[in-house]
Design an enzyme around this catalytic site. Structure first.
Site, PDB file in Angstrom:
ATOM      1  CB  CYS A   1      59.138  24.447 120.058  1.00  0.00           C
ATOM      2  SG  CYS A   1      58.605  25.035 118.579  1.00  0.00           S
TER       3      CYS A   1
ATOM      4  CG  ASP B   1      58.712  38.358 128.846  1.00  0.00           C
ATOM      5  OD1 ASP B   1      58.781  38.154 127.660  1.00  0.00           O
ATOM      6  OD2 ASP B   1      59.948  38.211 129.669  1.00  0.00           O
TER       7      ASP B   1
ATOM      8  CG  HIS C   1      59.023  26.845 115.123  1.00  0.00           C
ATOM      9  ND1 HIS C   1      59.710  27.415 116.249  1.00  0.00           N
ATOM     10  CD2 HIS C   1      59.918  27.173 113.962  1.00  0.00           C
ATOM     11  CE1 HIS C   1      60.749  27.978 115.734  1.00  0.00           C
ATOM     12  NE2 HIS C   1      60.983  27.878 114.468  1.00  0.00           N
TER      13      HIS C   1
ATOM     14  N   GLY D   1      65.813  42.979 117.401  1.00  0.00           N
ATOM     15  CA  GLY D   1      65.925  42.715 118.758  1.00  0.00           C
ATOM     16  C   GLY D   1      65.309  41.393 119.260  1.00  0.00           C
TER      17      GLY D   1
ATOM     18  CG  HIS E   1      57.730  36.133 120.770  1.00  0.00           C
ATOM     19  ND1 HIS E   1      58.845  35.778 120.124  1.00  0.00           N
ATOM     20  CD2 HIS E   1      58.207  37.382 121.478  1.00  0.00           C
ATOM     21  CE1 HIS E   1      59.932  36.476 120.283  1.00  0.00           C
ATOM     22  NE2 HIS E   1      59.586  37.426 121.039  1.00  0.00           N
TER      23      HIS E   1
HETATM   24  P1  AMP Z   1      62.499  38.981 121.835  1.00  0.00           P
HETATM   25  O1  AMP Z   1      63.387  39.881 122.358  1.00  0.00           O
HETATM   26  O2  AMP Z   1      61.023  39.833 121.482  1.00  0.00           O
HETATM   27  O3  AMP Z   1      62.690  37.735 121.318  1.00  0.00           O
HETATM   28  O4  AMP Z   1      61.622  38.681 123.376  1.00  0.00           O
HETATM   29  C1  AMP Z   1      61.905  37.273 123.815  1.00  0.00           C
HETATM   30  C2  AMP Z   1      61.091  37.451 125.198  1.00  0.00           C
HETATM   31  O5  AMP Z   1      61.144  36.062 125.780  1.00  0.00           O
HETATM   32  C3  AMP Z   1      61.835  38.232 126.433  1.00  0.00           C
HETATM   33  O6  AMP Z   1      61.077  39.106 126.934  1.00  0.00           O
HETATM   34  C4  AMP Z   1      61.945  37.267 127.300  1.00  0.00           C
HETATM   35  O7  AMP Z   1      62.082  37.704 128.752  1.00  0.00           O
HETATM   36  C5  AMP Z   1      61.150  36.078 127.143  1.00  0.00           C
HETATM   37  N1  AMP Z   1      61.542  34.756 127.366  1.00  0.00           N
HETATM   38  C6  AMP Z   1      62.630  33.985 127.145  1.00  0.00           C
HETATM   39  N2  AMP Z   1      62.595  32.774 127.558  1.00  0.00           N
HETATM   40  C7  AMP Z   1      61.565  32.854 128.514  1.00  0.00           C
HETATM   41  C8  AMP Z   1      60.883  31.792 129.147  1.00  0.00           C
HETATM   42  N3  AMP Z   1      61.502  30.402 129.454  1.00  0.00           N
HETATM   43  N4  AMP Z   1      59.558  31.857 129.818  1.00  0.00           N
HETATM   44  C9  AMP Z   1      59.107  33.052 129.502  1.00  0.00           C
HETATM   45  N5  AMP Z   1      59.655  34.116 128.755  1.00  0.00           N
HETATM   46  C10 AMP Z   1      60.663  33.935 128.305  1.00  0.00           C
HETATM   47 ZN    ZN Z   2      59.533  27.075 118.249  1.00  0.00          ZN
END
Ligand code: AMP
Ligand code: ZN
Length: 112
Positions: free
Chosen positions: A7, A30, A46, A92, A99
């Site tokens: 968000c 990412d 959200h 995980g 997302h």
């Molecule tokens: P998940 O484990 O499916 O919740 O994946 C979360 C993903 O968000 C991970 O691959 C992180 O590397 C990515 N992530 C977390 N913070 C950021 C950010 N500020 N900008 C871009 N990607 C992010």
């Molecule tokens: Zn959010």
């Protein structure tokens, strides 16, 4: 959601490398890429996880998949790609904002 990283990205409070945006959807690279192409596609609204989807989100999720497909093409993933959605603790999921990971650019191994 005040404490949600994604968000904050949507509001521009945290910088991101945006690759697609419309009124309902945002896509950005990412921060910790696991493949040559690793893009996250999120709804601007959200929604905490897949588990929190409601019937009236069906169109939005469909649109997200069209964005994923178009981004795969734009990024040259002509040999295929993977779309991943992690849900909840056992799935995980680290960021509690729905997302979809778009991964590609190399042969991906099967992992669970
Ligand atoms: P998940 O484990 O499916 O919740 O994946 C979360 C993903 O968000 C991970 O691959 C992180 O590397 C990515 N992530 C977390 N913070 C950021 C950010 N500020 N900008 C871009 N990607 C992010
Ligand atoms: Zn959010």
């Amino acid at each position: 959601m005040e404490d949600c990283t994604f968000c904050k990205i949507i509001k521009g409070e945290i910088p991101s490398n945006k690759v697609y945006e419309d009124d309902e959807i945002l896509a950005f690279k990412d921060i910790n890429p696991l493949a040559p192409v690793h893009i996250l596609v999120i709804p601007k609204k959200h929604i905490s996880s897949t588990d929190d989807l409601e019937e009236n989100d069906e169109k939005l999720v469909g649109k997200i998949f069209t964005v994923l497909k178009n981004l795969a093409k734009e990024n040259g993933l002509k040999n295929g790609y993977r779309i991943v959605n992690n849900c909840g603790k056992d799935g995980g999921q680290e960021v509690k904002h729905l997302h979809f990971h778009l991964l590609g650019g190399r042969k991906l191994e099967i992992k669970v």
